[in-house]
Design a protein around this motif. Sequence first.
Motif, PDB file in Angstrom:
ATOM      1  N   VAL A 163       0.846  -1.192   0.000  1.00  0.00           N
ATOM      2  CA  VAL A 163       0.000   0.000   0.000  1.00  0.00           C
ATOM      3  C   VAL A 163       0.882   1.242   0.000  1.00  0.00           C
ATOM      4  O   VAL A 163       1.831   1.336   0.787  1.00  0.00           O
ATOM      5  CB  VAL A 163      -0.924   0.020   1.241  1.00  0.00           C
ATOM      6  CG1 VAL A 163      -1.723   1.319   1.297  1.00  0.00           C
ATOM      7  CG2 VAL A 163      -1.848  -1.184   1.239  1.00  0.00           C
ATOM      8  N   ASN A 164       0.584   2.179  -0.901  1.00  0.00           N
ATOM      9  CA  ASN A 164       1.307   3.449  -0.913  1.00  0.00           C
ATOM     10  C   ASN A 164       0.829   4.301   0.257  1.00  0.00           C
ATOM     11  O   ASN A 164      -0.364   4.551   0.409  1.00  0.00           O
ATOM     12  CB  ASN A 164       1.077   4.200  -2.219  1.00  0.00           C
ATOM     13  CG  ASN A 164       1.815   3.564  -3.381  1.00  0.00           C
ATOM     14  OD1 ASN A 164       2.951   3.146  -3.238  1.00  0.00           O
ATOM     15  ND2 ASN A 164       1.155   3.462  -4.528  1.00  0.00           N
ATOM     16  N   VAL A 165       1.772   4.751   1.078  1.00  0.00           N
ATOM     17  CA  VAL A 165       1.462   5.527   2.276  1.00  0.00           C
ATOM     18  C   VAL A 165       2.033   6.932   2.117  1.00  0.00           C
ATOM     19  O   VAL A 165       3.132   7.117   1.576  1.00  0.00           O
ATOM     20  CB  VAL A 165       2.040   4.847   3.538  1.00  0.00           C
ATOM     21  CG1 VAL A 165       1.690   5.641   4.796  1.00  0.00           C
ATOM     22  CG2 VAL A 165       1.517   3.424   3.657  1.00  0.00           C
ATOM     23  N   TYR A 166       1.280   7.915   2.593  1.00  0.00           N
ATOM     24  CA  TYR A 166       1.695   9.314   2.487  1.00  0.00           C
ATOM     25  C   TYR A 166       1.571   9.987   3.853  1.00  0.00           C
ATOM     26  O   TYR A 166       0.642   9.693   4.615  1.00  0.00           O
ATOM     27  CB  TYR A 166       0.833  10.067   1.470  1.00  0.00           C
ATOM     28  CG  TYR A 166       0.914   9.507   0.078  1.00  0.00           C
ATOM     29  CD1 TYR A 166       1.768  10.053  -0.869  1.00  0.00           C
ATOM     30  CD2 TYR A 166       0.134   8.406  -0.291  1.00  0.00           C
ATOM     31  CE1 TYR A 166       1.855   9.518  -2.143  1.00  0.00           C
ATOM     32  CE2 TYR A 166       0.220   7.870  -1.561  1.00  0.00           C
ATOM     33  CZ  TYR A 166       1.078   8.430  -2.481  1.00  0.00           C
ATOM     34  OH  TYR A 166       1.165   7.897  -3.748  1.00  0.00           O
ATOM     35  N   GLU A 167       2.481  10.877   4.125  1.00  0.00           N
ATOM     36  CA  GLU A 167       2.419  11.669   5.361  1.00  0.00           C
ATOM     37  C   GLU A 167       1.887  13.060   5.028  1.00  0.00           C
ATOM     38  O   GLU A 167       2.321  13.684   4.054  1.00  0.00           O
ATOM     39  CB  GLU A 167       3.808  11.794   5.990  1.00  0.00           C
ATOM     40  CG  GLU A 167       3.805  12.608   7.277  1.00  0.00           C
ATOM     41  CD  GLU A 167       5.201  12.833   7.838  1.00  0.00           C
ATOM     42  OE1 GLU A 167       5.318  13.498   8.884  1.00  0.00           O
ATOM     43  OE2 GLU A 167       6.179  12.353   7.222  1.00  0.00           O
ATOM     44  N   VAL A 168       0.932  13.519   5.811  1.00  0.00           N
ATOM     45  CA  VAL A 168       0.380  14.869   5.647  1.00  0.00           C
ATOM     46  C   VAL A 168       1.233  15.819   6.477  1.00  0.00           C
ATOM     47  O   VAL A 168       1.317  15.678   7.702  1.00  0.00           O
ATOM     48  CB  VAL A 168      -1.089  14.928   6.113  1.00  0.00           C
ATOM     49  CG1 VAL A 168      -1.648  16.336   5.920  1.00  0.00           C
ATOM     50  CG2 VAL A 168      -1.929  13.918   5.352  1.00  0.00           C
ATOM     51  N   THR A 169       1.854  16.801   5.814  1.00  0.00           N
ATOM     52  CA  THR A 169       2.767  17.707   6.517  1.00  0.00           C
ATOM     53  C   THR A 169       2.200  19.106   6.716  1.00  0.00           C
ATOM     54  O   THR A 169       2.793  19.919   7.411  1.00  0.00           O
ATOM     55  CB  THR A 169       4.106  17.801   5.750  1.00  0.00           C
ATOM     56  OG1 THR A 169       3.843  18.273   4.416  1.00  0.00           O
ATOM     57  CG2 THR A 169       4.779  16.447   5.679  1.00  0.00           C
ATOM     58  N   GLY A 170       1.068  19.410   6.097  1.00  0.00           N
ATOM     59  CA  GLY A 170       0.474  20.735   6.266  1.00  0.00           C
ATOM     60  C   GLY A 170      -0.575  21.002   5.201  1.00  0.00           C
ATOM     61  O   GLY A 170      -0.987  20.100   4.467  1.00  0.00           O
ATOM     62  N   LEU A 171      -0.980  22.263   5.122  1.00  0.00           N
ATOM     63  CA  LEU A 171      -1.972  22.669   4.132  1.00  0.00           C
ATOM     64  C   LEU A 171      -1.318  22.871   2.773  1.00  0.00           C
ATOM     65  O   LEU A 171      -0.169  23.313   2.690  1.00  0.00           O
ATOM     66  CB  LEU A 171      -2.659  23.962   4.567  1.00  0.00           C
ATOM     67  CG  LEU A 171      -3.524  23.897   5.825  1.00  0.00           C
ATOM     68  CD1 LEU A 171      -4.043  25.283   6.182  1.00  0.00           C
ATOM     69  CD2 LEU A 171      -4.685  22.935   5.635  1.00  0.00           C
ATOM     70  N   GLY A 172      -2.066  22.585   1.721  1.00  0.00           N
ATOM     71  CA  GLY A 172      -1.603  22.837   0.370  1.00  0.00           C
ATOM     72  C   GLY A 172      -2.144  24.157  -0.147  1.00  0.00           C
ATOM     73  O   GLY A 172      -2.816  24.898   0.575  1.00  0.00           O
TER      74      GLY A 172
END
Length: 346
Positions: free
Chosen positions: A264-273
């Motif tokens: 599974v591809n996992v992503y970290e949310v680091t802030g607002l885009g």
Amino acid sequence: MRCPNCGAETASDSLFCSRCGAGLEASCGKCGTANPPGSRFCRRCGARLASAEAGATSPSSQAAAGPHASIRPAREATGSQEVPDGERKTVTVLFADIKGSMELIEDLDPEEARAIVDPALKLMIDAVHRYDGLVAQSMGDGIFALFGAPIAHEDHPQRALYAALRMQDESRRYANQLRAEGKSPISIRVGVNTGEVVVRSVRKDADHSDYVPVGHSTGLAERMQALATPGSIAISEHTRKLVEGYFALNALGPTKVKGVSEPVNVYEVTGLGPLRTRLQRSVGRGLSKFVGRQAEMDSLKRAAEQAKAGHGQIASAMAEAGVGKSRLFYEFKVTSQSGWMVLETF
């Protein structure tokens, strides 16, 4: 006659049950007229009365059923619980917990441990409620929340991540407070996934129900939480496709997840885009030709001319979702904003 509430036999001319006190008059759902006990049709408008329907639910049991009665079947006369019906929905599931909470409170008195953990749980719950999510379950050191059900929002993936970012911001403030008091700081990890589930209300007793989702998507959200490092937010590929551009993401690469055959591809949310609306996202991909709104554009331009002449104006666009209200104002702004200060909010 028999009382529909408790089943006791009572005199035919009774207006109230002699055992439970329930009203026996049948109120017409169409015109509101009170009808004598045992009536099957309204004496004023002729409509069939609810009390005459087979298996009609008594007023007291309807009250106990709560707001999600529409997805929960009535119980049989014996009082046995049936398997609840469900509703298929696409939702965003969020899991959050305090990393290492057992080690943190191992040597603390239970009251001291509670004084540290409870404020952390509260800030998680408050963040979910701020963005209209539902806390489906509160564990000892974490929560399990839903976005998109029972309250439907088309932007439920974004709402879940706004809540997750707020949790992390508030938890960092709380950790600094604990550190200043000479206590061990805490950190929160959050996992989020979007997908289809079957949601249903499970009745625990006469007064309480749990609103729970069933499906692979829920388990995957929990796996995302386990993969998140303390202080971070991990999301799946499913959620990434829906929120890219609205949030800054860091790809962590494919990860083997228990219960899932493929990595599974996992992503970290680091802030607002940079994006805040779906229209902004569409602009980045390229918009179709704007046609068929000349009359509305002319109305907006006339309002702008009057405002420029000193006669303040308010213009609003009202229509069903998806017909182009945001696009109308976008095109008006593009062609008419010269010489104006434009303020926008979402």
